[in-house]
Design a protein around this motif. Structure first.
Motif, PDB file in Angstrom:
ATOM      1  N   VAL B 280       0.823  -1.218   0.000  1.00 18.47           N
ATOM      2  CA  VAL B 280       0.000   0.000   0.000  1.00 18.47           C
ATOM      3  C   VAL B 280       0.859   1.271   0.000  1.00 18.47           C
ATOM      4  CG1 VAL B 280      -1.945  -1.121   1.159  1.00 18.47           C
ATOM      5  CG2 VAL B 280      -0.230   0.066   2.524  1.00 18.47           C
ATOM      6  N   GLY B 281       2.179   1.068   0.051  1.00 16.92           N
ATOM      7  CA  GLY B 281       3.098   2.212   0.144  1.00 16.92           C
ATOM      8  C   GLY B 281       2.960   3.188  -1.009  1.00 16.92           C
ATOM      9  N   ILE B 282       2.725   2.672  -2.222  1.00 19.90           N
ATOM     10  CA  ILE B 282       2.641   3.542  -3.404  1.00 19.90           C
ATOM     11  C   ILE B 282       1.411   4.449  -3.285  1.00 19.90           C
ATOM     12  CG2 ILE B 282       2.344   3.566  -5.920  1.00 19.90           C
ATOM     13  CD1 ILE B 282       3.831   0.805  -5.848  1.00 19.90           C
ATOM     14  N   ALA B 283       0.287   3.836  -2.901  1.00 18.85           N
ATOM     15  CA  ALA B 283      -0.941   4.629  -2.732  1.00 18.85           C
ATOM     16  C   ALA B 283      -0.760   5.644  -1.613  1.00 18.85           C
ATOM     17  CB  ALA B 283      -2.107   3.708  -2.418  1.00 18.85           C
ATOM     18  N   GLU B 284      -0.063   5.200  -0.573  1.00 13.85           N
ATOM     19  CA  GLU B 284       0.186   6.067   0.579  1.00 13.85           C
ATOM     20  C   GLU B 284       1.007   7.285   0.141  1.00 13.85           C
ATOM     21  OE1 GLU B 284       1.906   5.161   5.032  1.00 13.85           O
ATOM     22  OE2 GLU B 284       2.257   3.762   3.435  1.00 13.85           O
ATOM     23  N   THR B 285       2.070   7.007  -0.633  1.00 18.82           N
ATOM     24  CA  THR B 285       2.935   8.083  -1.126  1.00 18.82           C
ATOM     25  C   THR B 285       2.141   9.024  -2.024  1.00 18.82           C
ATOM     26  OG1 THR B 285       4.736   6.504  -1.085  1.00 18.82           O
ATOM     27  CG2 THR B 285       5.141   8.551  -2.274  1.00 18.82           C
ATOM     28  N   ALA B 286       1.284   8.440  -2.882  1.00 19.24           N
ATOM     29  CA  ALA B 286       0.474   9.266  -3.786  1.00 19.24           C
ATOM     30  C   ALA B 286      -0.452  10.177  -2.994  1.00 19.24           C
ATOM     31  CB  ALA B 286      -0.332   8.370  -4.719  1.00 19.24           C
ATOM     32  N   LEU B 287      -1.019   9.637  -1.917  1.00 20.75           N
ATOM     33  CA  LEU B 287      -1.932  10.408  -1.080  1.00 20.75           C
ATOM     34  C   LEU B 287      -1.199  11.577  -0.415  1.00 20.75           C
ATOM     35  CD1 LEU B 287      -4.930   9.947  -0.451  1.00 20.75           C
ATOM     36  CD2 LEU B 287      -4.241   8.852   1.671  1.00 20.75           C
ATOM     37  N   ILE B 288      -0.006  11.285   0.089  1.00 23.08           N
ATOM     38  CA  ILE B 288       0.796  12.337   0.731  1.00 23.08           C
ATOM     39  C   ILE B 288       1.172  13.398  -0.302  1.00 23.08           C
ATOM     40  CG2 ILE B 288       3.001  12.837   1.873  1.00 23.08           C
ATOM     41  CD1 ILE B 288       2.807  10.010   3.110  1.00 23.08           C
ATOM     42  N   ALA B 289       1.543  12.917  -1.509  1.00 26.57           N
ATOM     43  CA  ALA B 289       1.961  13.853  -2.563  1.00 26.57           C
ATOM     44  C   ALA B 289       0.807  14.779  -2.942  1.00 26.57           C
ATOM     45  CB  ALA B 289       2.443  13.078  -3.785  1.00 26.57           C
ATOM     46  N   VAL B 290      -0.393  14.216  -3.071  1.00 22.73           N
ATOM     47  CA  VAL B 290      -1.552  15.037  -3.456  1.00 22.73           C
ATOM     48  C   VAL B 290      -1.848  16.071  -2.368  1.00 22.73           C
ATOM     49  CG1 VAL B 290      -4.063  14.987  -3.825  1.00 22.73           C
ATOM     50  CG2 VAL B 290      -2.616  13.317  -4.975  1.00 22.73           C
ATOM     51  N   SER B 291      -1.850  15.627  -1.105  1.00 26.29           N
ATOM     52  CA  SER B 291      -2.145  16.586  -0.037  1.00 26.29           C
ATOM     53  C   SER B 291      -1.017  17.614   0.092  1.00 26.29           C
ATOM     54  CB  SER B 291      -2.402  15.883   1.297  1.00 26.29           C
ATOM     55  OG  SER B 291      -1.368  14.992   1.581  1.00 26.29           O
ATOM     56  N   GLY B 292       0.221  17.185  -0.183  1.00 24.74           N
ATOM     57  CA  GLY B 292       1.352  18.123  -0.191  1.00 24.74           C
ATOM     58  C   GLY B 292       1.180  19.171  -1.278  1.00 24.74           C
ATOM     59  N   MET B 293       0.675  18.725  -2.443  1.00 23.47           N
ATOM     60  CA  MET B 293       0.456  19.660  -3.552  1.00 23.47           C
ATOM     61  C   MET B 293      -0.623  20.688  -3.190  1.00 23.47           C
ATOM     62  SD  MET B 293       2.514  19.207  -5.981  1.00 23.47           S
ATOM     63  CE  MET B 293       1.770  20.211  -7.242  1.00 23.47           C
ATOM     64  N   VAL B 294      -1.601  20.247  -2.408  1.00 19.85           N
ATOM     65  CA  VAL B 294      -2.658  21.184  -1.981  1.00 19.85           C
ATOM     66  C   VAL B 294      -2.046  22.290  -1.110  1.00 19.85           C
ATOM     67  CG1 VAL B 294      -4.792  21.405  -0.621  1.00 19.85           C
ATOM     68  CG2 VAL B 294      -4.482  19.455  -2.137  1.00 19.85           C
ATOM     69  N   VAL B 295      -1.112  21.905  -0.241  1.00 18.13           N
ATOM     70  CA  VAL B 295      -0.441  22.899   0.613  1.00 18.13           C
ATOM     71  C   VAL B 295       0.366  23.865  -0.265  1.00 18.13           C
ATOM     72  CG1 VAL B 295       1.260  23.260   2.447  1.00 18.13           C
ATOM     73  CG2 VAL B 295      -0.315  21.336   2.591  1.00 18.13           C
ATOM     74  N   ILE B 296       1.086  23.296  -1.237  1.00 21.03           N
ATOM     75  CA  ILE B 296       1.905  24.147  -2.125  1.00 21.03           C
ATOM     76  C   ILE B 296       1.003  25.105  -2.897  1.00 21.03           C
ATOM     77  CG2 ILE B 296       3.390  24.093  -4.177  1.00 21.03           C
ATOM     78  CD1 ILE B 296       4.540  21.432  -3.005  1.00 21.03           C
ATOM     79  N   THR B 297      -0.147  24.584  -3.376  1.00 26.09           N
ATOM     80  CA  THR B 297      -1.091  25.437  -4.121  1.00 26.09           C
ATOM     81  C   THR B 297      -1.578  26.595  -3.241  1.00 26.09           C
ATOM     82  OG1 THR B 297      -1.808  23.461  -5.288  1.00 26.09           O
ATOM     83  CG2 THR B 297      -3.224  25.388  -5.486  1.00 26.09           C
ATOM     84  N   ALA B 298      -1.872  26.295  -1.991  1.00 25.55           N
ATOM     85  CA  ALA B 298      -2.336  27.353  -1.080  1.00 25.55           C
ATOM     86  C   ALA B 298      -1.245  28.399  -0.877  1.00 25.55           C
ATOM     87  CB  ALA B 298      -2.740  26.746   0.255  1.00 25.55           C
ATOM     88  N   LEU B 299       0.008  27.938  -0.776  1.00 24.41           N
ATOM     89  CA  LEU B 299       1.109  28.892  -0.571  1.00 24.41           C
ATOM     90  C   LEU B 299       1.330  29.738  -1.830  1.00 24.41           C
ATOM     91  CD1 LEU B 299       3.602  26.631   1.424  1.00 24.41           C
ATOM     92  CD2 LEU B 299       2.271  28.547   2.289  1.00 24.41           C
ATOM     93  N   ILE B 300       1.165  29.105  -2.999  1.00 24.10           N
ATOM     94  CA  ILE B 300       1.293  29.881  -4.250  1.00 24.10           C
ATOM     95  C   ILE B 300       0.151  30.894  -4.321  1.00 24.10           C
ATOM     96  CG2 ILE B 300       1.136  29.714  -6.775  1.00 24.10           C
ATOM     97  CD1 ILE B 300       2.716  27.054  -6.508  1.00 24.10           C
ATOM     98  N   GLY B 301      -1.022  30.502  -3.842  1.00 26.46           N
ATOM     99  CA  GLY B 301      -2.156  31.430  -3.773  1.00 26.46           C
ATOM    100  C   GLY B 301      -1.819  32.633  -2.910  1.00 26.46           C
ATOM    101  N   MET B 302      -1.135  32.359  -1.795  1.00 29.24           N
ATOM    102  CA  MET B 302      -0.721  33.450  -0.914  1.00 29.24           C
ATOM    103  C   MET B 302       0.254  34.382  -1.647  1.00 29.24           C
ATOM    104  SD  MET B 302       1.213  33.269   2.765  1.00 29.24           S
ATOM    105  CE  MET B 302       2.792  32.790   2.093  1.00 29.24           C
ATOM    106  N   MET B 303       1.179  33.754  -2.393  1.00 32.83           N
ATOM    107  CA  MET B 303       2.160  34.550  -3.150  1.00 32.83           C
ATOM    108  C   MET B 303       1.423  35.446  -4.150  1.00 32.83           C
ATOM    109  SD  MET B 303       5.419  33.125  -5.265  1.00 32.83           S
ATOM    110  CE  MET B 303       4.574  32.577  -6.717  1.00 32.83           C
ATOM    111  N   ALA B 304       0.411  34.873  -4.829  1.00 30.72           N
ATOM    112  CA  ALA B 304      -0.356  35.644  -5.814  1.00 30.72           C
ATOM    113  C   ALA B 304      -1.092  36.797  -5.135  1.00 30.72           C
ATOM    114  CB  ALA B 304      -1.349  34.718  -6.520  1.00 30.72           C
TER     115      ALA B 304
END
Lengths: 233, 416
Positions: B280-304
């Motif tokens: 299940v590690g691959i799915a787990e990593t994918a899940l973390i990556a997606v939620s990590g991307m959401v954080v990055i998107t929010a920070l880019i939103g702040m930059m904008a």
């Protein structure tokens, strides 16, 4: 006037804004004595704001020297010029330029934050800010109010208090009365002059309004200071 | 004073700043929520079985054996004969052995046949034993002990009758031999909560009138007659084994894996769990990556947001410059603002996470049997928060550098 004895001296100053070939400023000699009050009259576009920027050191002359209190601004690094401006010059703007979200107290104390020597001259900054407010005719409760909530006249008095705090040797006012009605203008100028005299500060006011001339020791036309523009369109 | 001014400046733009902080808070809550579910699921799985050295079943995959014997997920491909079971039980290394017989069901819950040793030997969550909340363990042949979720879902009480269905999705019920709820177990947060436990003999008892998976027509042996029968099982699905010395675990495992009479598999529960995590590690990593991307998107939103506010804030920056602030003060002011926004967002995100956990904990437990612990933030979670604040400061450098250059060009004479 000898630059050694003057508080402000500009000699053979030339400045041209980068990318704006149509405008240049050329000043052969302009000086102000300590404690003198000078009105610099000039039309819009005559270079008044550029001259003030040169005196404040936010731009540097391409030739000549600008000396404030005996210090040639060109000899200072950019950072030291910023510190020097905070220490030596109190500024009042046409648009008051207060931080609207900050309290009146914080606006008045702001220059002291960047000027340790000026701050050292004020034993109790909070009390001094309060005293200046009262002296300049602001109501007691105004000191804690947000600057943006005050009337135009009150904001201009806050701007004056900010320029006066810490008794800087030179006070520069750029069209400070243009937004005020005639009665408020007169009151404001009286208070400003009184405080400048009390601090023994020099006052240089830039305006296009010749009616103010009677209040000053000396009136200088911008056209008398600047030479025929070389290279101007 | 500068910190106070930065805060007041933020408050003056409360709506846009609030929206930006909310975006950061939601992304942080999502990221930490995924972390909580991930670590909660891992802990929940790992806590399901404790103190068992080996699990034995018919030869298949180790993960498959673990899933069907402990988690009641999937089915056994074959059984372990009763002879082999007894043979292994008699080995000198074996301290205890508990048989498990699966295959029947009651409503959506699995029925497990076992012995009374299961209640003594089965441990979960670092060695905790099963405990009876109401009633008693099985005494009569047709007694059943039910897990907490079975009782809660089906609203069963001690003494209620239970009819076991043949197989897992069968419409054929063993209605001629109904059981009686003799006891209800305390909640464990393990698959035991969703299990109906009967004796191993009872599994044989309900199949007395059955042959080759089908009821013999016209035959119905009375319960009292069945009670007198010997009812020895022919096979069990799996067995939990404890060894006398941990040094003997690998030797016994090897012996069972090489068992000559039938193909068997012995697994170490911890090792099989590790294999499961790898799957299940691959799915787990994918899940973390997606939620990590959401954080990055929010920070880019702040930059904008900061970028879009720069022009209207040129006067503010010019005022600072006129008062003697160096351009780098302007830069620091914007970085400070962004850091404040990210920090407030991170703290609100953490609060949202815990509020969400309080609401979701019983729902997730009821729906998935997954117990999400509400613990103080772990060191890893605190580092995530620090990382979000640091990332906020870093991304704000882009608009801050632009403001720095603007303040150099504008000086103190901005007329907007």
């Amino acid at each position: 006037m000898d630059s050694d004895t003057s508080i402000l001296s500009l000699r053979d100053v030339r400045y041209r804004w980068p990318g704006r070939a149509s405008f240049a400023l050329d000043i052969a000699d302009f000086a102000i004595a300590p404690s003198e009050t000078v009105l610099l009259l000039g039309e819009s576009g005559s270079g008044k704001s550029t001259l003030l920027s040169l005196i404040c050191g936010t731009i540097t002359a391409q030739a000549g020297s600008v000396t404030v209190g005996g210090t040639d601004l060109a000899s200072l690094s950019a950072g030291k010029r910023d510190r020097f401006r905070a220490e030596q010059i109190g500024l009042i703007f046409q648009q008051f330029n207060l931080l609207p979200y900050a309290s009146v107290r914080d606006n008045i104390l702001l220059p002291l934050r960047f000027a340790p020597q000026r701050r050292a001259r004020v034993a109790a900054p909070q009390e001094e800010a309060h005293r200046l407010c009262t002296t300049l005719g602001l109501p007691e409760e105004a000191i804690a109010a947000q600057a943006g909530t005050l009337s135009v006249g009150q904001q201009q008095r806050v701007a004056a208090a900010r320029a006066l705090i810490g008794a800087p040797p030179l006070i520069i006012a750029d069209e400070p009365t243009s937004a005020l009605d005639a009665a408020t203008q007169a009151t404001f100028l009286e208070l400003l002059f009184a405080q400048a005299r009390a601090n023994r500060s020099t006052l240089l006011m830039v305006s296009h309004d010749a009616r103010l001339a009677a209040h000053f020791d000396r009136v200088v036309q911008m056209s008398d200071v600047t030479s025929p523009l070389q290279g101007a369109a | 004073m500068i910190l106070r001014l930065a805060f007041r400046s933020l408050m003056a733009r409360a709506l846009t700043v609030g929206m930006t902080i909310l975006a950061i808070a939601l992304s942080v809550a999502l990221f930490l929520g995924v972390e909580k579910v991930r670590t909660g699921a891992k802990a929940s799985f790992a806590d399901t079985i404790s103190g068992t050295d080996l699990i034995i079943g018919a030869r298949s995959g180790s993960v498959q054996l673990l899933l069907y014997s402990v988690f009641r997920i999937g089915n056994a491909t074959n059984n372990l004969t009763w002879e082999s079971y007894n043979d292994i039980a008699a080995r000198p290394e074996v301290d205890w052995i508990v048989p498990i017989s699966l295959g029947d069901s009651h409503r959506q819950f699995r029925v497990m046949g076992t012995t009374s040793a299961f209640f003594e030997r089965y441990k979960y969550r670092a060695g905790r034993s099963l405990a009876v909340a109401q009633g008693l363990l099985m005494d009569d042949l047709f007694d059943a002990v039910i897990g907490a979720d079975v009782a809660a879902t089906l609203n069963y009480k001690v003494g209620d009758p239970i009819v076991v269905a043949h197989g897992l999705a069968s419409f054929v019920a063993h209605d001629d031999q109904p059981f009686r709820v003799s006891g209800i177990l305390e909640k464990t947060g393990t698959p035991v909560d969703r299990t109906v436990i009967v004796s191993l003999r009872a599994i044989e008892a309900i199949h007395v009138d059955w042959q080759s998976g089908a009821k013999i027509p016209g035959q119905s042996t009375p319960a009292d007659v069945i009670r007198q029968m010997e009812l020895e099982p022919k096979a069990v699905t799996a067995a939990l084994v404890g060894v006398k010395s941990r040094l003997q675990v690998f030797g016994l495992q090897r012996a069972i894996n090489d068992y000559p009479q039938e193909p068997l598999l012995a697994i170490l529960p911890g090792v099989a769990l590790q294999e499961l995590w790898q799957i299940v590690g691959i799915a787990e990593t994918a899940l973390i990556a997606v939620s990590g991307m959401v954080v990055i998107t929010a920070l880019i939103g702040m930059m904008a947001t900061i970028f879009s506010s720069l022009n209207e804030r040129r006067r503010e920056m010019a005022i600072f410059r006129a008062m003697g602030a160096r351009p780098r003060v302007i830069l620091s002011l914007l970085v400070l603002e962004a850091t404040l926004m990210a920090a407030i967002g991170a703290i609100i995100g953490l609060a949202l996470l815990y509020a969400g956990l309080v609401v979701a904990q019983p729902l997730v437990d009821a729906a998935f049997g997954l117990w999400l612990p509400i613990d103080p933030p772990s060191l890893r979670e605190l580092w995530v928060l620090v990382g979000v604040v640091a990332a906020g400061a870093i991304v704000s450098m882009v608009p801050a550098l632009r403001a720095y250059r603007m303040s150099l060009a504008d000086g103190m004479m901005v007329r907007i």
